[in-house]
Scaffold this active site. Structure first.
Site, PDB file in Angstrom:
ATOM      1  N   HIS A  76      61.773  32.537  48.685  1.00 37.50           N
ATOM      2  CA  HIS A  76      62.885  33.295  49.266  1.00 37.50           C
ATOM      3  C   HIS A  76      63.011  34.672  48.609  1.00 37.50           C
ATOM      4  O   HIS A  76      63.234  35.678  49.301  1.00 37.50           O
ATOM      5  CB  HIS A  76      64.200  32.523  49.115  1.00 37.50           C
ATOM      6  CG  HIS A  76      64.181  31.193  49.804  1.00 37.50           C
ATOM      7  ND1 HIS A  76      65.162  30.239  49.610  1.00 37.50           N
ATOM      8  CD2 HIS A  76      63.298  30.650  50.686  1.00 37.50           C
ATOM      9  CE1 HIS A  76      64.877  29.173  50.342  1.00 37.50           C
ATOM     10  NE2 HIS A  76      63.751  29.392  50.997  1.00 37.50           N
ATOM     11  N   HIS A 235      64.280  29.528  59.397  1.00 34.58           N
ATOM     12  CA  HIS A 235      63.992  29.317  57.985  1.00 34.58           C
ATOM     13  C   HIS A 235      62.492  29.140  57.759  1.00 34.58           C
ATOM     14  O   HIS A 235      61.958  29.565  56.719  1.00 34.58           O
ATOM     15  CB  HIS A 235      64.737  28.105  57.424  1.00 34.58           C
ATOM     16  CG  HIS A 235      64.525  27.950  55.952  1.00 34.58           C
ATOM     17  ND1 HIS A 235      65.220  28.687  55.026  1.00 34.58           N
ATOM     18  CD2 HIS A 235      63.641  27.187  55.241  1.00 34.58           C
ATOM     19  CE1 HIS A 235      64.794  28.382  53.809  1.00 34.58           C
ATOM     20  NE2 HIS A 235      63.830  27.476  53.920  1.00 34.58           N
ATOM     21  N   ASP A 239      60.209  31.181  55.039  1.00 38.27           N
ATOM     22  CA  ASP A 239      59.243  30.620  54.095  1.00 38.27           C
ATOM     23  C   ASP A 239      57.850  31.221  54.294  1.00 38.27           C
ATOM     24  O   ASP A 239      57.142  31.524  53.329  1.00 38.27           O
ATOM     25  CB  ASP A 239      59.153  29.092  54.276  1.00 38.27           C
ATOM     26  CG  ASP A 239      60.332  28.362  53.649  1.00 38.27           C
ATOM     27  OD1 ASP A 239      61.083  28.988  52.878  1.00 38.27           O
ATOM     28  OD2 ASP A 239      60.490  27.161  53.925  1.00 38.27           O
ATOM     29  N   HIS A 337      12.998  38.215  32.386  1.00 30.89           N
ATOM     30  CA  HIS A 337      13.910  37.071  32.407  1.00 30.89           C
ATOM     31  C   HIS A 337      13.536  36.142  33.547  1.00 30.89           C
ATOM     32  O   HIS A 337      13.923  36.341  34.696  1.00 30.89           O
ATOM     33  CB  HIS A 337      15.360  37.549  32.557  1.00 30.89           C
ATOM     34  CG  HIS A 337      16.375  36.457  32.346  1.00 30.89           C
ATOM     35  ND1 HIS A 337      16.961  35.762  33.380  1.00 30.89           N
ATOM     36  CD2 HIS A 337      16.903  35.937  31.209  1.00 30.89           C
ATOM     37  CE1 HIS A 337      17.816  34.870  32.891  1.00 30.89           C
ATOM     38  NE2 HIS A 337      17.802  34.958  31.579  1.00 30.89           N
ATOM     39  N   ILE A 343      16.669  34.922  37.861  1.00 31.92           N
ATOM     40  CA  ILE A 343      18.109  34.662  37.838  1.00 31.92           C
ATOM     41  C   ILE A 343      18.749  35.724  36.973  1.00 31.92           C
ATOM     42  O   ILE A 343      18.277  36.008  35.865  1.00 31.92           O
ATOM     43  CB  ILE A 343      18.418  33.264  37.267  1.00 31.92           C
ATOM     44  CG1 ILE A 343      17.857  32.166  38.191  1.00 31.92           C
ATOM     45  CG2 ILE A 343      19.914  33.064  37.103  1.00 31.92           C
ATOM     46  CD1 ILE A 343      18.042  30.760  37.651  1.00 31.92           C
ATOM     47  N   GLY A 346      23.452  35.552  32.552  1.00 33.30           N
ATOM     48  CA  GLY A 346      24.909  35.449  32.479  1.00 33.30           C
ATOM     49  C   GLY A 346      25.530  36.530  31.623  1.00 33.30           C
ATOM     50  O   GLY A 346      26.613  37.038  31.927  1.00 33.30           O
ATOM     51  N   VAL A 347      24.840  36.922  30.539  1.00 35.53           N
ATOM     52  CA  VAL A 347      25.404  37.955  29.663  1.00 35.53           C
ATOM     53  C   VAL A 347      25.499  39.289  30.384  1.00 35.53           C
ATOM     54  O   VAL A 347      26.384  40.105  30.086  1.00 35.53           O
ATOM     55  CB  VAL A 347      24.568  38.097  28.368  1.00 35.53           C
ATOM     56  CG1 VAL A 347      24.699  36.871  27.508  1.00 35.53           C
ATOM     57  CG2 VAL A 347      23.102  38.388  28.679  1.00 35.53           C
ATOM     58  N   GLU A 351      28.611  41.713  31.142  1.00 30.15           N
ATOM     59  CA  GLU A 351      28.561  43.162  30.915  1.00 30.15           C
ATOM     60  C   GLU A 351      29.088  43.915  32.136  1.00 30.15           C
ATOM     61  O   GLU A 351      29.815  44.912  31.996  1.00 30.15           O
ATOM     62  CB  GLU A 351      27.130  43.596  30.596  1.00 30.15           C
ATOM     63  CG  GLU A 351      26.924  45.096  30.511  1.00 30.15           C
ATOM     64  CD  GLU A 351      27.724  45.751  29.400  1.00 30.15           C
ATOM     65  OE1 GLU A 351      28.020  46.963  29.523  1.00 30.15           O
ATOM     66  OE2 GLU A 351      28.072  45.067  28.410  1.00 30.15           O
TER      67      GLU A 351
END
Length: 431
Positions: A76, A235, A239, A337, A343, A346-347, A351
């Site tokens: 509300h 109403h 909502d 890699h 792939i 992840g690091v 970054e």
């Protein structure tokens, strides 16, 4: 342009479900902040931002949660803020539930209107629905259709009950501040008499009374009278508007809802955000708040081969940023890699997140000439592989920003799938 309040507004009342006495103070906030709730009753006063990502499914109420902090029955107040065009506000609350007041949004809307609003220099994020977006569960459904430059909402209510306490109602409104305060905000929350016992057993409705909640029986509301014959459907629109506010967008759409509730409303918000993300990634959406590569190079010291964001597609003040990294087989890191099964490390995803966070922090005038140096990384999760041909969507949201320290939450997505997330802290030092 985005708006905030001219002056703070205070509310006190009992939570409809918790039964606790709650104090709420709605304060002005900077452009791009959005609507954020501050739990003043918890140590460190955690902040919960009203966004689709923070919406959680709860019975009979809207809930937003971030970590251990949650705020519920906020629909509300959010509806009043949204309808009156208040984009940015800091809501201090000393409990988990926004007070129910008299079960509608009229008191919220009147106080906000009396406080007044002020424009900022930042444009409102706008989203125009271009093709139908729909969600469905059983006999309940919501569809968002292309609009005509404004938000219009239509609700089809059909509650047929065994004891006759049912209703079939259809209402539709164009959302304007005037229509909201006059036609929607006064519509009160309701429950059917046969539901009361089960809700009490579930620990809900501890603060509900026939005065703040319409208890509908075969002969109408107990110990109360309807403000309109179609008050229940009105109403439901109230909502729905409160839940749509979590999208954080000025919506251009025509929305038709049938027998829907908070759960389906939440699903629609998330679908709208997914469609907007898709358009951004494909270059279909507006770029008024983004940055191209030349602008990125002016903010960041990184250069090839270590610049890992190609384009910023969205900037929401100093609170949130979204960027794109197009991952190709020509990336230099693929040479060493896992070259036979490439792939993205992840690091390097982390970054890329850090670089986008740097863009967000270094846009502030007081940070001109500084560097955002990574200080700590926490809550890291690598959930999926990022491979050549993927478009990595990086999202960064500010948790806390101080003159010399920044703390952000970051996520990486590919085609809507979460692939990485982390929290990053920075210290700002002179270059």
């Amino acid at each position: 342009m985005q708006r905030t309040l001219k002056a703070p507004v205070e509310y006190r009342g009992v939570g409809l479900h918790s039964g606790k006495e709650i104090k709420v103070v709605v304060r002005p906030a900077e452009a791009g902040t959005g609507v954020s709730f501050v739990r003043t009753d918890i140590d460190e006063q955690p902040v919960v931002r009203a966004t689709g990502a923070n919406m959680k499914a709860r019975q009979r109420r809207t809930c937003i949660q971030d970590g251990r902090a949650e705020v519920y029955t906020c629909e509300h107040l959010l509806a009043a803020l949204y309808a009156l065009g208040v984009d940015n506000a800091l809501v201090e609350i000393d409990g988990e539930e926004v007070p129910g007041l008299d079960g509608c949004a009229l008191e919220f809307a009147r106080a906000l209107r009396d406080a007044g609003t002020v424009e900022t220099r930042s444009p409102r994020p706008l989203y125009s629905v271009k093709q139908p977006i729909y969600v469905r569960e059983g006999q309940a459904s919501i569809v968002a259709l292309p609009g005509s430059g404004k938000l219009t909402v239509e609700y089809h209510l059909d509650y047929a009950t065994k004891n006759g306490a049912g209703a079939k109602q259809i209402v539709a409104f164009e959302l304007t501040p005037e229509n909201f305060e006059r036609e929607i905000a006064p519509a009160r929350t309701f429950v059917f008499a046969h539901e009361v016992e089960a809700l009490r057993a579930a620990g809900l409705g501890k603060g509900a009374t026939p005065q703040n909640t319409l208890v509908m029986g075969p002969d109408g509301p107990a110990e109360n009278t309807l403000r309109w014959d179609d008050e229940l459907a009105r109403h439901k629109i109230l909502d729905l508007i409160g839940d749509l506010a979590n999208a954080g967008l000025d919506l251009d759409a025509h929305i038709i809802a049938t027998r829907s509730g908070h759960g389906l409303n939440m699903a629609l918000v998330q679908r709208i955000q997914e469609e907007r993300e898709r358009e951004q990634e494909q270059g279909e959406g507006p770029r008024d708040t983004g940055l191209d590569i030349r602008q990125i190079l002016k903010l960041l010291p990184h250069r090839y081969p270590f610049l890992l964001i190609d384009r910023v597609v969205e900037l929401d003040g100093f609170q949130r940023a979204v960027a794109i990294k197009n991952v190709t087989i020509n990336e230099p890191f693929f040479q060493g890699h896992w070259p036979e099964q490439p792939i993205m490390p992840g690091v390097l995803q982390l970054e890329a997140m850090a670089q986008l966070a740097g863009v967000l922090l270094l846009r502030k005038l007081e940070n001109t000439g500084k560097l955002a140096v990574l200080w700590s990384i926490d809550k890291v999760k690598l959930r999926g592989a990022v491979v050549p041909g993927d478009q990595l969507r990086i999202e960064v949201e500010t948790i806390r920003a101080k003159p010399q320290v920044g703390h952000v939450r970051a996520r990486g997505k590919v085609a809507g799938r979460l692939v990485s997330e982390a929290e990053l802290k920075f210290t700002l030092v002179d270059a």
